[in-house]
Design a protein around this motif. Structure first.
Motif, PDB file in Angstrom:
ATOM      1  N   THR A  83       0.830  -1.212   0.000  1.00 57.01           N
ATOM      2  CA  THR A  83       0.000   0.000   0.000  1.00 57.01           C
ATOM      3  C   THR A  83       0.858   1.252   0.000  1.00 57.01           C
ATOM      4  N   GLY A  84       1.902   1.255   0.843  1.00 54.18           N
ATOM      5  CA  GLY A  84       2.722   2.452   0.974  1.00 54.18           C
ATOM      6  C   GLY A  84       3.623   2.709  -0.210  1.00 54.18           C
ATOM      7  N   ILE A  85       4.192   1.647  -0.772  1.00 51.78           N
ATOM      8  CA  ILE A  85       5.156   1.820  -1.854  1.00 51.78           C
ATOM      9  C   ILE A  85       4.474   1.982  -3.206  1.00 51.78           C
ATOM     10  N   LEU A  86       3.469   1.127  -3.467  1.00 45.46           N
ATOM     11  CA  LEU A  86       2.812   1.156  -4.774  1.00 45.46           C
ATOM     12  C   LEU A  86       1.644   2.127  -4.841  1.00 45.46           C
ATOM     13  N   LYS A  87       1.224   2.607  -3.665  1.00 48.11           N
ATOM     14  CA  LYS A  87       0.164   3.619  -3.593  1.00 48.11           C
ATOM     15  C   LYS A  87      -1.090   3.201  -4.368  1.00 48.11           C
ATOM     16  N   GLY A  88      -1.540   1.976  -4.094  1.00 49.07           N
ATOM     17  CA  GLY A  88      -2.790   1.506  -4.681  1.00 49.07           C
ATOM     18  C   GLY A  88      -2.632   0.665  -5.922  1.00 49.07           C
ATOM     19  N   ASP A  89      -1.463   0.688  -6.550  1.00 44.13           N
ATOM     20  CA  ASP A  89      -1.239  -0.147  -7.732  1.00 44.13           C
ATOM     21  C   ASP A  89      -1.100  -1.608  -7.311  1.00 44.13           C
ATOM     22  N   GLU A  90      -1.527  -2.507  -8.183  1.00 47.29           N
ATOM     23  CA  GLU A  90      -1.415  -3.940  -7.900  1.00 47.29           C
ATOM     24  C   GLU A  90       0.026  -4.387  -8.142  1.00 47.29           C
ATOM     25  N   PRO A  91       0.628  -5.141  -7.225  1.00 53.42           N
ATOM     26  CA  PRO A  91       1.997  -5.618  -7.445  1.00 53.42           C
ATOM     27  C   PRO A  91       2.065  -6.622  -8.590  1.00 53.42           C
ATOM     28  N   GLU A  92       3.217  -6.716  -9.197  1.00 51.43           N
ATOM     29  CA  GLU A  92       3.423  -7.711 -10.248  1.00 51.43           C
ATOM     30  C   GLU A  92       3.504  -9.091  -9.609  1.00 51.43           C
ATOM     31  N   THR A  93       2.699 -10.012 -10.091  1.00 52.77           N
ATOM     32  CA  THR A  93       2.683 -11.367  -9.556  1.00 52.77           C
ATOM     33  C   THR A  93       3.327 -12.322 -10.549  1.00 52.77           C
ATOM     34  N   LEU A  94       4.228 -13.165 -10.048  1.00 54.69           N
ATOM     35  CA  LEU A  94       4.832 -14.193 -10.891  1.00 54.69           C
ATOM     36  C   LEU A  94       3.851 -15.356 -10.988  1.00 54.69           C
ATOM     37  N   PRO A  95       3.265 -15.606 -12.152  1.00 54.45           N
ATOM     38  CA  PRO A  95       2.115 -16.513 -12.237  1.00 54.45           C
ATOM     39  C   PRO A  95       2.449 -17.981 -12.445  1.00 54.45           C
ATOM     40  N   PHE A  96       3.729 -18.327 -12.613  1.00 51.26           N
ATOM     41  CA  PHE A  96       4.069 -19.695 -12.987  1.00 51.26           C
ATOM     42  C   PHE A  96       4.884 -20.402 -11.910  1.00 51.26           C
ATOM     43  N   SER A  97       4.651 -21.693 -11.783  1.00 52.76           N
ATOM     44  CA  SER A  97       5.469 -22.555 -10.933  1.00 52.76           C
ATOM     45  C   SER A  97       6.369 -23.400 -11.816  1.00 52.76           C
ATOM     46  N   TRP A  98       7.672 -23.361 -11.521  1.00 53.28           N
ATOM     47  CA  TRP A  98       8.650 -24.116 -12.301  1.00 53.28           C
ATOM     48  C   TRP A  98       9.061 -25.400 -11.584  1.00 53.28           C
ATOM     49  N   ARG A  99       8.437 -25.698 -10.443  1.00 51.80           N
ATOM     50  CA  ARG A  99       8.933 -26.767  -9.590  1.00 51.80           C
ATOM     51  C   ARG A  99       8.162 -28.072  -9.696  1.00 51.80           C
ATOM     52  N   SER A 100       6.871 -28.018  -9.996  1.00 50.43           N
ATOM     53  CA  SER A 100       6.033 -29.206  -9.840  1.00 50.43           C
ATOM     54  C   SER A 100       5.316 -29.563 -11.129  1.00 50.43           C
ATOM     55  N   ILE A 101       4.770 -30.778 -11.142  1.00 47.09           N
ATOM     56  CA  ILE A 101       4.028 -31.259 -12.302  1.00 47.09           C
ATOM     57  C   ILE A 101       2.703 -30.506 -12.413  1.00 47.09           C
ATOM     58  N   PRO A 102       2.145 -30.425 -13.615  1.00 44.92           N
ATOM     59  CA  PRO A 102       0.938 -29.628 -13.820  1.00 44.92           C
ATOM     60  C   PRO A 102      -0.225 -30.003 -12.901  1.00 44.92           C
ATOM     61  N   GLU A 103      -0.454 -31.319 -12.690  1.00 40.41           N
ATOM     62  CA  GLU A 103      -1.596 -31.723 -11.861  1.00 40.41           C
ATOM     63  C   GLU A 103      -1.464 -31.192 -10.442  1.00 40.41           C
ATOM     64  N   LEU A 104      -0.245 -31.226  -9.891  1.00 44.12           N
ATOM     65  CA  LEU A 104      -0.033 -30.764  -8.523  1.00 44.12           C
ATOM     66  C   LEU A 104      -0.172 -29.251  -8.429  1.00 44.12           C
ATOM     67  N   VAL A 105       0.363 -28.532  -9.400  1.00 42.65           N
ATOM     68  CA  VAL A 105       0.259 -27.065  -9.392  1.00 42.65           C
ATOM     69  C   VAL A 105      -1.202 -26.635  -9.435  1.00 42.65           C
ATOM     70  N   ARG A 106      -1.963 -27.246 -10.325  1.00 44.88           N
ATOM     71  CA  ARG A 106      -3.354 -26.813 -10.497  1.00 44.88           C
ATOM     72  C   ARG A 106      -4.231 -27.218  -9.310  1.00 44.88           C
ATOM     73  N   SER A 107      -4.026 -28.428  -8.796  1.00 48.23           N
ATOM     74  CA  SER A 107      -4.872 -28.884  -7.692  1.00 48.23           C
ATOM     75  C   SER A 107      -4.585 -28.104  -6.413  1.00 48.23           C
ATOM     76  N   THR A 108      -3.304 -27.846  -6.118  1.00 52.76           N
ATOM     77  CA  THR A 108      -2.991 -27.065  -4.922  1.00 52.76           C
ATOM     78  C   THR A 108      -3.454 -25.624  -5.074  1.00 52.76           C
ATOM     79  N   SER A 109      -3.415 -25.089  -6.273  1.00 51.46           N
ATOM     80  CA  SER A 109      -3.920 -23.743  -6.489  1.00 51.46           C
ATOM     81  C   SER A 109      -5.414 -23.663  -6.182  1.00 51.46           C
TER      82      SER A 109
END
Length: 207
Positions: A83-109
């Motif tokens: 809130t203080g640094i971005l002053k209302g702007d949404e932070p950049e989110t890293l949307p990908f997981s490079w660690r796990s298989i697709p089924e695990l990434v999607r189900s845990t999400s």
């Protein structure tokens, strides 16, 4: 003697000195803060001071991974900084997981979006997608990514025995197969393939 907290306090005092601020302003191009979710209030004050003196700063963190509460780390600090640094702007989110298989990434999400949503976390900061779709390279008819076991145990002394019996039954089932990470071939599950997440409930049942 000087401990770690003393060093933080002394650093903050240094950053309040005009000649130190002038020197850092001339020489400090970039401030990088990693694992920001583990920041304490004192560390946050230091990072903010440094960021105000640098030409640029980059902060990386994940509120879902706050594990140092005993050192005063708090997810609320990250909210306050956003809130203080971005002053209302949404932070950049890293949307990908490079660690796990697709089924695990999607189900845990799917699970985490609901769990963290109840704590006020917006879905776009929680949900991940697999960075690499490796499904085509994996054998067919593998076991589910995770399973739910209801343990018939009524006290802590029997919990380990009930869990061991469930694991033994699981590993003895020829239908429980995995993809070997070295050969990429289908094989029977082994003990080292399993990770156990345990939870309790108010009625005494364990799962």
């Amino acid at each position: 003697m000087v401990d770690f907290v003393d060093q933080e306090v002394l650093t903050l005092e240094l950053l309040a000195m005009e000649h130190v601020k002038e020197m850092l302003t001339e020489n400090l191009d970039l401030v990088l803060v990693d694992e920001f979710q583990d920041t304490s209030p004192m560390q946050l004050a230091i990072f903010l001071k440094l960021a105000s003196l640098a030409k640029k700063s980059v902060w990386v963190g994940d509120q879902k991974q706050v594990i140092y509460g005993f050192r005063d780390a708090d997810p609320a600090l990250m909210d306050a900084a956003i809130t203080g640094i971005l002053k209302g702007d949404e932070p950049e989110t890293l949307p990908f997981s490079w660690r796990s298989i697709p089924e695990l990434v999607r189900s845990t999400s799917d699970i985490f979006v609901k769990a963290f949503g109840a704590q006020g976390f917006p879905e776009q900061r929680v949900r991940l997608e697999p960075a690499k779709d490796v499904e085509e390279k994996r054998p067919d008819n593998l076991s589910p990514t995770y399973e739910y076991w209801q343990l018939e145990s009524t006290n802590k002394n029997n919990d380990a025995q009930a869990l061991a019996a469930s694991m033994k039954q699981f590993l003895a089932d020829p239908e429980n197969t995995v993809c070997d990470t070295k050969t990429n071939a289908k094989r029977l599950s082994r003990g080292g393939d399993l990770a156990i997440l345990g939870s309790g409930s108010s009625n005494g049942e364990k799962s």
